[in-house]
Enzyme design. Structure first.
Site, mmCIF file in Angstrom:
data_model
loop_
_atom_site.group_PDB
_atom_site.id
_atom_site.type_symbol
_atom_site.label_atom_id
_atom_site.label_comp_id
_atom_site.label_asym_id
_atom_site.label_seq_id
_atom_site.Cartn_x
_atom_site.Cartn_y
_atom_site.Cartn_z
ATOM 1 N N VAL A 8 7.375 -2.161 2.272
ATOM 2 C CA VAL A 8 7.006 -0.775 2.013
ATOM 3 C C VAL A 8 7.621 -0.408 0.679
ATOM 4 O O VAL A 8 8.598 -1.010 0.238
ATOM 5 C CB VAL A 8 7.474 0.191 3.128
ATOM 6 C CG1 VAL A 8 6.709 -0.063 4.409
ATOM 7 C CG2 VAL A 8 8.964 0.095 3.363
ATOM 8 N N SER A 9 7.039 0.588 0.022
ATOM 9 C CA SER A 9 7.470 0.875 -1.341
ATOM 10 C C SER A 9 8.469 2.014 -1.467
ATOM 11 O O SER A 9 8.993 2.244 -2.536
ATOM 12 C CB SER A 9 6.262 1.136 -2.234
ATOM 13 O OG SER A 9 5.464 2.135 -1.669
ATOM 14 N N THR A 10 8.742 2.738 -0.378
ATOM 15 C CA THR A 10 9.764 3.777 -0.464
ATOM 16 C C THR A 10 10.670 3.691 0.747
ATOM 17 O O THR A 10 10.284 3.170 1.792
ATOM 18 C CB THR A 10 9.155 5.200 -0.516
ATOM 19 O OG1 THR A 10 8.530 5.472 0.743
ATOM 20 C CG2 THR A 10 8.162 5.357 -1.644
ATOM 21 N N GLN A 13 9.227 5.254 3.987
ATOM 22 C CA GLN A 13 8.197 4.570 4.756
ATOM 23 C C GLN A 13 8.852 3.653 5.789
ATOM 24 O O GLN A 13 9.977 3.199 5.625
ATOM 25 C CB GLN A 13 7.285 3.768 3.831
ATOM 26 C CG GLN A 13 6.402 4.646 2.969
ATOM 27 C CD GLN A 13 5.554 3.818 2.021
ATOM 28 O OE1 GLN A 13 5.983 2.795 1.523
ATOM 29 N NE2 GLN A 13 4.340 4.288 1.768
ATOM 30 N N SER A 36 10.939 -0.036 -3.859
ATOM 31 C CA SER A 36 9.792 0.328 -4.677
ATOM 32 C C SER A 36 9.019 -0.928 -5.032
ATOM 33 O O SER A 36 9.615 -1.975 -5.227
ATOM 34 C CB SER A 36 10.270 1.019 -5.947
ATOM 35 O OG SER A 36 9.271 0.974 -6.925
#
Length: 191
Positions: A8-10, A13, A36
């Site tokens: 996941v990028s954050t 999430q 990120s």
């Protein structure tokens, strides 16, 4: 061996949905990252996965864009997986490179193009929103530690001989903030 990759990028999430899907597809080992997309840590996790896999392994991801944020990164990852003699299985895209045929290759490239397009559109919309907010006079980014009035007062106090440490305590900011404020005020005064 079935090896999963979840990302996941954050930090907000949740990886749980991806981990559940990968577990349901029989993954014996899962590499995961919660940084990120541009993060070096995600690249390291992907390299760890590629170093781990062996000929005959199956790399499983929920979506193609979990492999990277750019088409180039995704295609390089797929190429690295294939060079190791493994195949890639994309759950949500119902695509498996085990069937090495022209249709499968075309579908991977097409999915990668659409993943890149989606990211580019999101980036463009975000930039438009940011510009619109700036035009309306909204402050973007982190609020300054000191107001303009406080910065001017701090600068006067420095000119009157107060130490950096004393100024940091007086204005409840860090020493680097005091240094940056002084430099900024000096630039403004020299214009």
């Amino acid at each position: 061996m079935k090896v999963g990759f979840a990302r996941v990028s954050t930090q907000e999430q949740d990886l749980q949905v991806q981990l559940s899907k990968l577990g349901a597809h029989g993954c014996e080992k899962i590499f995961q990252g919660k940084q990120s997309g541009a993060s070096i840590k995600n690249d390291e996790k992907l390299k760890d996965l590629i170093n781990f896999i062996r000929e005959g392994d199956e790399v499983i991801v929920t979506r193609l864009d979990r492999l990277g944020r750019s088409l180039k990164t995704i295609l390089e990852a797929i190429e690295s997986i294939h060079k190791k003699g493994a195949c890639l299985n994309i759950i949500d895209g119902s695509l498996n490179t085990k069937n090495d045929n022209p249709f499968s290759t075309a579908m991977i490239n097409l999915c990668g193009v659409f993943a890149q397009l989606e990211r580019d559109l999101i980036k463009a919309r975000t930039a438009e929103g940011r510009e619109e907010a700036k035009a309306k006079g909204k402050h973007m980014g982190r609020m300054p530690a000191l107001s303009d009035k406080q910065a001017k007062e701090l600068y006067k106090d420095k000119l009157n001989g107060e130490s950096i440490s004393a100024l940091a305590k007086k204005y409840s900011v860090s020493r680097p903030t005091v240094h940056r404020t002084i430099k900024r005020m000096e630039k403004q005064n020299n214009k």
